[in-house]
Design an enzyme around this catalytic site. Sequence first.
Site, PDB file in Angstrom:
ATOM      1  N   SER A  81       5.142   7.310  10.443  1.00 53.89           N
ATOM      2  CA  SER A  81       5.201   7.967  11.750  1.00 53.89           C
ATOM      3  C   SER A  81       5.057   6.968  12.902  1.00 53.89           C
ATOM      4  CB  SER A  81       4.075   9.006  11.857  1.00 53.89           C
ATOM      5  OG  SER A  81       2.839   8.337  11.958  1.00 53.89           O
ATOM      6  N   LYS A 109       0.895  -1.172   0.000  1.00 47.41           N
ATOM      7  CA  LYS A 109       0.000   0.000   0.000  1.00 47.41           C
ATOM      8  C   LYS A 109       0.924   1.211   0.000  1.00 47.41           C
ATOM      9  CE  LYS A 109      -1.617   2.992   2.367  1.00 47.41           C
ATOM     10  NZ  LYS A 109      -1.277   4.431   2.113  1.00 47.41           N
ATOM     11  N   CYS A 161      13.785  10.409   7.621  1.00 45.33           N
ATOM     12  CA  CYS A 161      13.663  10.009   9.046  1.00 45.33           C
ATOM     13  C   CYS A 161      14.996  10.120   9.764  1.00 45.33           C
ATOM     14  CB  CYS A 161      13.203   8.567   9.162  1.00 45.33           C
ATOM     15  SG  CYS A 161      11.648   8.288   8.391  1.00 45.33           S
ATOM     16  N   GLU A 209       9.720  15.871  14.828  1.00 50.33           N
ATOM     17  CA  GLU A 209      10.414  15.818  13.527  1.00 50.33           C
ATOM     18  C   GLU A 209      10.063  17.065  12.723  1.00 50.33           C
ATOM     19  OE1 GLU A 209      11.338  11.673  11.544  1.00 50.33           O
ATOM     20  OE2 GLU A 209       9.224  11.833  12.012  1.00 50.33           O
ATOM     21  N   GLU A 264       9.658   0.964  10.846  1.00 56.35           N
ATOM     22  CA  GLU A 264      10.665   2.028  10.719  1.00 56.35           C
ATOM     23  C   GLU A 264       9.924   3.327  10.968  1.00 56.35           C
ATOM     24  OE1 GLU A 264      13.612   1.248  10.585  1.00 56.35           O
ATOM     25  OE2 GLU A 264      13.836  -0.610   9.476  1.00 56.35           O
TER      26      GLU A 264
HETATM   27  C1  SIN Z   1      13.808   7.304   5.528  1.00 58.92           C
HETATM   28  O1  SIN Z   1      13.824   8.510   5.626  1.00 58.92           O
HETATM   29  O2  SIN Z   1      12.856   6.634   5.967  1.00 58.92           O
HETATM   30  C2  SIN Z   1      14.898   6.509   4.830  1.00 58.92           C
HETATM   31  C3  SIN Z   1      16.160   7.227   4.717  1.00 58.92           C
HETATM   32  C4  SIN Z   1      17.270   6.392   4.168  1.00 58.92           C
HETATM   33  O3  SIN Z   1      17.061   5.262   3.694  1.00 58.92           O
HETATM   34  O4  SIN Z   1      18.389   6.880   4.202  1.00 58.92           O
END
Ligand code: SIN
Length: 484
Positions: free
Chosen positions: A233, A178, A288, A385, A254
């Site tokens: 998130s 998805k 992230c 964030e 993640e």
């Molecule tokens: C992410 O921002 O979720 C992945 C970043 C990365 O793979 O370096």
Amino acid sequence: MNAKTTSSFPTAAFIDGEWVTSNKTFPVLDPATEKKLADVPDLTPADAQRAIDAAYKAFPAWAAKPAKERAAILHRWRELILAETEALAQLMTAEEGKPLAEARKEVAYGASFIEWFAEECKRAYGHTIPTTGTSRRYITIKQPIGVCAAITPWNFPIAMITRKVGCALAAGCTIIVKPSEETPLCALAVAKLAHDAGVPPGVFNVVTTLDAAGVGKALTADPRVRKLTFTGSTEVGKILYRQSANTIKKLTLELGGNAPLIVFDDANLDRAIAGAMASKFRNAGQTCVCANRILVQAGIYDRFMAALKAEVAKLNVAPGRDPKSTVGPLINADAIAKVKSLLADATAHGAKIEVGGMPDAHGALFFTPTIVTGVSPSMAIANEEIFGPVASIIRFETEADAIKIANATPYGLAAYLFSQDISRAWRVAEALETGMVGINEGLFSNEVAPFGGVKQSGLGREGAQEGLEEYLETKFLCLGGITG
Ligand code: SIN
């Protein structure tokens, strides 16, 4: 139906090897222009159920293929992706906004996961275990976990799919993806290339939808889905975690980060600046693992700030398709509103905007690269964030202070430190409560590295040897009745 975009990639969803349309659609917008690129099907939880049926039906034959055969198909998929680098990069820049140069790198990054797992799946070794009794022998074997579901983000619309799907398929699993409603076109494009490479019907399905909650529920409720992998998130990760409890799914999550980037007095200034720029401004600050808090020690502070301002001044905000662009638009209006509100809160509490701090004239979703100083650990900008091109600077005095500030967060994805003192670098890297640490490096993601976090940044690892384990079960076999 074989719907095509102008760039010849599909706009229909993909279930059981068929391109699926719907009377209900939703538009995909270019964040640089806010103009429509395409309409894609707005599928329902019932469609997700059909995708699960297809993945379930396809699983036994795919799992039974020798790893070498699965690997050959994956290698072909990778080659087709690389052959389409330019078209995929253009598509990615159009729907996600990142500069073309970054989009090209992401295509290569995405392809690297497929290569790695195609190779790695041949080494899904079990063990022999010394026996505890003379008439018995013990071994373990590795088996694919089964049907998997992946819920993927918009910020790396190809790499976050190949990192999950490449691994699942290599392990012998089938999968339903998805994709984010912001970037379904890249997902459909790589699904088409997988199909062209010979991935059989039902092995890799893509369900495009605006009903993320409904489809998420369908995927988590079905006991035939044995694993869920999600990048997004922490808030949504917690919901999916709860929903997966009923059927005890294996999970890879993640989730959000709040990465500290620590610059010690003894850092090599050039390396620290290069690392801070790469970590902070990649994808306009929308990763992230972005440096969310830049901690700078008092003795190097003035030199670091002068050099950082000089580098930020060289950034070029422009639509990603402009070859000179180094900072593209943010993904949507909510992202712009979040950046503005964090900056407003920070300045209301005494922080100072040194550079930027305002929207950019290129369009409603562009924001000027910004440096904000005088940030204190209690401000919202140091706890949430930012997901935008904002370098938020915290000054500190001692190593112990830096570690305390860095760890004062429920998140634990990435951290960075810059120091020429190897003892300090090692000591601090061990003390940081994160899943990954860049030491004198601002960019560390690659296919051989285990990517993932601790605390509320998630569960499990992607990429690397560890990544493959996430899609495998260990089965213990005990052979009895051996006579001497
Ligand atoms: C992410 O921002 O979720 C992945 C970043 C990365 O793979 O370096």
